[in-house]
Design a protein around this motif. Structure first.
Motif, PDB file in Angstrom:
ATOM      1  N   LEU A  50      -9.128  -2.848   6.727  1.00  0.00           N
ATOM      2  CA  LEU A  50      -8.615  -2.145   5.552  1.00  0.00           C
ATOM      3  C   LEU A  50      -9.595  -1.524   4.509  1.00  0.00           C
ATOM      4  CD1 LEU A  50      -5.578  -4.574   4.867  1.00  0.00           C
ATOM      5  CD2 LEU A  50      -5.486  -2.507   6.012  1.00  0.00           C
ATOM      6  N   GLY A  51     -10.839  -2.154   4.754  1.00  0.00           N
ATOM      7  CA  GLY A  51     -11.913  -1.523   4.072  1.00  0.00           C
ATOM      8  C   GLY A  51     -11.841  -1.724   2.600  1.00  0.00           C
ATOM      9  N   ALA A  52     -12.540  -1.240   1.660  1.00  0.00           N
ATOM     10  CA  ALA A  52     -12.882  -1.485   0.334  1.00  0.00           C
ATOM     11  C   ALA A  52     -11.408  -1.740  -0.548  1.00  0.00           C
ATOM     12  CB  ALA A  52     -13.596  -0.693  -0.224  1.00  0.00           C
ATOM     13  N   GLY A  53     -10.344  -1.090  -0.017  1.00  0.00           N
ATOM     14  CA  GLY A  53      -8.946  -1.038  -0.689  1.00  0.00           C
ATOM     15  C   GLY A  53      -8.581  -2.681  -1.030  1.00  0.00           C
ATOM     16  N   VAL A  54      -9.032  -3.522  -0.193  1.00  0.00           N
ATOM     17  CA  VAL A  54      -8.403  -4.872  -0.130  1.00  0.00           C
ATOM     18  C   VAL A  54      -9.631  -5.920  -0.222  1.00  0.00           C
ATOM     19  CG1 VAL A  54      -7.244  -6.666   1.018  1.00  0.00           C
ATOM     20  CG2 VAL A  54      -6.365  -4.347   1.029  1.00  0.00           C
ATOM     21  N   ARG A  55      -9.563  -6.567  -1.344  1.00  0.00           N
ATOM     22  CA  ARG A  55     -10.718  -7.372  -1.248  1.00  0.00           C
ATOM     23  C   ARG A  55     -10.383  -8.955  -0.649  1.00  0.00           C
ATOM     24  NH1 ARG A  55     -11.468  -8.446  -7.537  1.00  0.00           N
ATOM     25  NH2 ARG A  55     -13.011 -10.054  -6.878  1.00  0.00           N
ATOM     26  N   VAL A  56     -11.134  -9.421   0.118  1.00  0.00           N
ATOM     27  CA  VAL A  56     -10.719 -10.383   0.808  1.00  0.00           C
ATOM     28  C   VAL A  56     -11.478 -11.663   0.669  1.00  0.00           C
ATOM     29  CG1 VAL A  56     -10.458 -11.660   3.358  1.00  0.00           C
ATOM     30  CG2 VAL A  56      -9.999  -9.058   2.775  1.00  0.00           C
ATOM     31  N   LEU A  57     -10.936 -13.018   0.203  1.00  0.00           N
ATOM     32  CA  LEU A  57     -11.485 -14.076   0.269  1.00  0.00           C
ATOM     33  C   LEU A  57     -11.202 -15.024   1.196  1.00  0.00           C
ATOM     34  CD1 LEU A  57     -10.456 -14.663  -3.560  1.00  0.00           C
ATOM     35  CD2 LEU A  57     -12.579 -13.424  -2.908  1.00  0.00           C
ATOM     36  N   HIS A  58     -12.206 -15.963   1.404  1.00  0.00           N
ATOM     37  CA  HIS A  58     -11.771 -16.607   2.744  1.00  0.00           C
ATOM     38  C   HIS A  58     -11.769 -18.234   2.580  1.00  0.00           C
ATOM     39  CE1 HIS A  58     -12.552 -13.332   5.440  1.00  0.00           C
ATOM     40  NE2 HIS A  58     -13.465 -13.106   4.495  1.00  0.00           N
ATOM     41  N   ASN A  59     -10.892 -19.187   2.894  1.00  0.00           N
ATOM     42  CA  ASN A  59     -10.757 -20.380   3.154  1.00  0.00           C
ATOM     43  C   ASN A  59     -11.458 -20.806   4.300  1.00  0.00           C
ATOM     44  OD1 ASN A  59      -9.666 -20.851   0.584  1.00  0.00           O
ATOM     45  ND2 ASN A  59      -7.366 -20.839   1.625  1.00  0.00           N
ATOM     46  N   LYS A  60     -12.282 -21.736   4.302  1.00  0.00           N
ATOM     47  CA  LYS A  60     -13.052 -22.211   5.380  1.00  0.00           C
ATOM     48  C   LYS A  60     -12.105 -23.206   6.378  1.00  0.00           C
ATOM     49  CE  LYS A  60     -17.907 -22.097   3.493  1.00  0.00           C
ATOM     50  NZ  LYS A  60     -18.996 -22.970   3.320  1.00  0.00           N
ATOM     51  N   SER A  61     -11.093 -23.880   5.580  1.00  0.00           N
ATOM     52  CA  SER A  61     -10.080 -24.642   6.269  1.00  0.00           C
ATOM     53  C   SER A  61      -8.812 -24.338   5.486  1.00  0.00           C
ATOM     54  CB  SER A  61     -10.668 -26.170   6.249  1.00  0.00           C
ATOM     55  OG  SER A  61     -10.695 -26.615   4.985  1.00  0.00           O
ATOM     56  N   LEU A  97       0.886  -1.340  -0.078  1.00  0.00           N
ATOM     57  CA  LEU A  97      -0.071   0.055  -0.072  1.00  0.00           C
ATOM     58  C   LEU A  97       0.759   1.418  -0.112  1.00  0.00           C
ATOM     59  CD1 LEU A  97      -2.592  -1.028   2.615  1.00  0.00           C
ATOM     60  CD2 LEU A  97      -3.061  -0.793   0.195  1.00  0.00           C
ATOM     61  N   ALA A  98       1.963   1.147   0.530  1.00  0.00           N
ATOM     62  CA  ALA A  98       2.956   2.360   0.648  1.00  0.00           C
ATOM     63  C   ALA A  98       3.494   2.859  -0.692  1.00  0.00           C
ATOM     64  CB  ALA A  98       3.994   2.303   1.725  1.00  0.00           C
ATOM     65  N   THR A  99       3.648   1.630  -1.411  1.00  0.00           N
ATOM     66  CA  THR A  99       4.520   1.935  -2.824  1.00  0.00           C
ATOM     67  C   THR A  99       3.829   2.468  -3.783  1.00  0.00           C
ATOM     68  OG1 THR A  99       3.937  -0.261  -3.473  1.00  0.00           O
ATOM     69  CG2 THR A  99       6.180  -0.126  -2.578  1.00  0.00           C
ATOM     70  N   ALA A 100       2.455   2.503  -3.684  1.00  0.00           N
ATOM     71  CA  ALA A 100       1.462   3.246  -4.669  1.00  0.00           C
ATOM     72  C   ALA A 100       0.016   3.542  -4.103  1.00  0.00           C
ATOM     73  CB  ALA A 100       1.541   2.511  -5.892  1.00  0.00           C
ATOM     74  N   PRO A 101      -0.132   4.306  -2.759  1.00  0.00           N
ATOM     75  CA  PRO A 101      -1.477   4.453  -2.464  1.00  0.00           C
ATOM     76  C   PRO A 101      -2.483   5.086  -3.359  1.00  0.00           C
ATOM     77  CG  PRO A 101       0.309   5.809  -1.490  1.00  0.00           C
ATOM     78  CD  PRO A 101       0.993   4.934  -2.242  1.00  0.00           C
ATOM     79  N   GLY A 102      -3.579   4.263  -3.451  1.00  0.00           N
ATOM     80  CA  GLY A 102      -4.616   4.820  -4.108  1.00  0.00           C
ATOM     81  C   GLY A 102      -4.479   4.740  -5.716  1.00  0.00           C
ATOM     82  N   SER A 103      -3.388   3.935  -5.944  1.00  0.00           N
ATOM     83  CA  SER A 103      -3.246   3.979  -7.442  1.00  0.00           C
ATOM     84  C   SER A 103      -4.150   3.147  -8.093  1.00  0.00           C
ATOM     85  CB  SER A 103      -1.785   3.331  -7.752  1.00  0.00           C
ATOM     86  OG  SER A 103      -1.558   2.855  -9.123  1.00  0.00           O
ATOM     87  N   PRO A 104      -4.798   3.425  -9.344  1.00  0.00           N
ATOM     88  CA  PRO A 104      -5.809   2.403 -10.152  1.00  0.00           C
ATOM     89  C   PRO A 104      -5.022   1.421 -10.847  1.00  0.00           C
ATOM     90  CG  PRO A 104      -5.372   4.426 -11.204  1.00  0.00           C
ATOM     91  CD  PRO A 104      -4.672   4.792 -10.030  1.00  0.00           C
ATOM     92  N   LEU A 105      -3.449   1.514 -10.807  1.00  0.00           N
ATOM     93  CA  LEU A 105      -2.879   0.543 -11.359  1.00  0.00           C
ATOM     94  C   LEU A 105      -3.163  -1.084 -11.120  1.00  0.00           C
ATOM     95  CD1 LEU A 105      -0.652  -0.370 -13.464  1.00  0.00           C
ATOM     96  CD2 LEU A 105       1.015  -0.063 -11.491  1.00  0.00           C
ATOM     97  N   PHE A 106      -3.329  -1.238  -9.583  1.00  0.00           N
ATOM     98  CA  PHE A 106      -3.461  -2.468  -9.512  1.00  0.00           C
ATOM     99  C   PHE A 106      -4.797  -2.542  -8.184  1.00  0.00           C
ATOM    100  CE2 PHE A 106      -0.259  -0.722  -6.453  1.00  0.00           C
ATOM    101  CZ  PHE A 106      -0.871  -0.825  -5.106  1.00  0.00           C
ATOM    102  N   GLU A 107      -5.139  -3.926  -7.909  1.00  0.00           N
ATOM    103  CA  GLU A 107      -6.176  -4.409  -6.913  1.00  0.00           C
ATOM    104  C   GLU A 107      -5.411  -5.364  -6.131  1.00  0.00           C
ATOM    105  OE1 GLU A 107      -9.674  -6.218  -8.002  1.00  0.00           O
ATOM    106  OE2 GLU A 107      -8.716  -7.753  -9.090  1.00  0.00           O
ATOM    107  N   ILE A 108      -5.859  -5.441  -4.856  1.00  0.00           N
ATOM    108  CA  ILE A 108      -5.194  -6.503  -3.916  1.00  0.00           C
ATOM    109  C   ILE A 108      -6.331  -7.332  -3.492  1.00  0.00           C
ATOM    110  CG2 ILE A 108      -3.989  -6.740  -1.625  1.00  0.00           C
ATOM    111  CD1 ILE A 108      -3.134  -3.627  -2.032  1.00  0.00           C
ATOM    112  N   LEU A 109      -6.060  -8.750  -3.685  1.00  0.00           N
ATOM    113  CA  LEU A 109      -6.955  -9.804  -3.403  1.00  0.00           C
ATOM    114  C   LEU A 109      -6.108 -10.534  -2.213  1.00  0.00           C
ATOM    115  CD1 LEU A 109      -8.196  -9.188  -6.306  1.00  0.00           C
ATOM    116  CD2 LEU A 109      -8.976 -11.638  -6.189  1.00  0.00           C
TER     117      LEU A 109
END
Length: 322
Positions: free
Chosen positions: A61-72, A32-44
């Motif tokens: 972290l809010g909407a800036g990071v998309r989170v997926l979950h493994n149940k196990s 996040l510190a290397t390019a804050p708010g940049s539209p260049l990338f998304e984070i999953l």
């Protein structure tokens, strides 16, 4: 594009949060510190069934990071394959959660890959966070078909590691790969579990006609590797890899340690009794060292270090002479 539409990211950064909150936090903060708010990338981020507070941190972290979950708990292969299908970027950047990145790391990867459509996958230079020495500057196969990290434990500015070049294989600690290609190849082979899935994928990339390319100016730092004896699973992964690829492996370690012949300063007249060119003393010794690897890996490792130092000195002197 509609006025309020969110632009599609160029790169989807995939991080599997599996090594604990402290490492995941350090990794994400550096990204996040290397390019804050940049539209260049998304984070999953894939939350790999964490129980140490990682879930709460990711939610903060809010909407800036998309989170997926493994149940196990899931394998590295499974988690990345799942995240790749959810990614919106043209490129996927697989990034280990025990890394911290440096300014411009992603842009330096992207500009090279976008400029060469024959590159299917790119990796970068990895520096050990504790020692400051090289962890990864490309990978090679030794004469036994075993993958090895090239120039490991050399200084971070070791000049052969500063050359952008093609390799057969690159470590998946940090990759930039075309999403279309990743999905076409079916992602990682989930038969591998925690080892050799990245080596296998690189070989399939090359089999498809694309290059695996090392980009030296992109730099990341990595946590030290834990030292442990080979597990049953690691042995199984090696056996599976050998069964799948063993007959087609092309050892290439020696090609990265050949000392070039010095450029002649004066044109010498040839004679009818001119002696044939010989391999350098260092090249001859390196062949013998590789033969030691199976029975005496520690001795072989020490000798390799000595040889590498000798070769780098020889190359440096040759460059200055030319």
């Amino acid at each position: 594009m509609p006025p309020n539409a969110v632009p599609e990211p160029k790169v989807s950064i995939l991080i599997i949060a599996t090594r604990g909150l402290e490492k995941t936090r350090a990794c994400l903060e550096s990204v996040l510190a290397t390019a804050p708010g940049s539209p260049l990338f998304e984070i999953l981020v894939v939350d790999d069934a964490s129980t140490d507070g990682t879930t709460g941190y990711l939610q903060s972290l809010g909407a800036g990071v998309r989170v997926l979950h493994n149940k196990s708990k899931a394998s590295f292969s499974h988690s990345n394959n799942m995240a790749a299908k959810e990614a919106r970027g043209e490129f996927l950047c697989l990034l280990s959660d025990d890394t911290t990145v440096t300014a411009g790391w992603l842009e330096k990867l992207l500009v090279v890959v976008e400029g060469d459509p024959t590159i299917g996958l790119a990796g970068n230079r990895h520096i050990d966070l504790k020692t400051g020495l090289i962890r990864h500057a490309g990978m090679v196969f030794n004469t036994h078909g075993k993958p090895l990290l090239l120039y490991k434990k050399q200084p971070a500015d070791f000049w052969p590691a500063l050359v952008n070049q093609e390799f057969q294989i690159l470590k998946a600690t940090c990759w930039l790969v075309r999403k279309r290609l990743y999905l076409e190849l079916g992602g990682f082979d989930t038969d591998f579990d925690g080892g050799y899935e990245d080596i296998d994928f690189c070989l399939r990339v090359r089999q498809s006609g694309y290059k695996c390319f090392y980009i030296a100016e992109s730099v990341i730092y990595c946590q030290p590797d834990p030292v442990s004896d080979p597990s049953d699973q690691e042995i199984r992964n090696w056996e599976l890899f050998q069964c799948k690829w063993g007959a087609s492996i092309s050892p290439d370690l020696e090609s990265f340690y050949l000392t070039p012949e010095p450029k002649p300063e004066v044109k010498v007249q040839k004679t009818t009794h001119e002696a044939p060119a010989k391999r350098s003393h260092i090249e001859e010794r390196y062949t013998h060292v590789e033969a030691l690897h199976a029975k005496h890996p520690l001795i072989a490792s020490v000798l390799r270090t000595i040889i590498r130092s000798s070769i780098s000195t020889a190359k440096l002197l040759n460059r200055r002479a030319t």
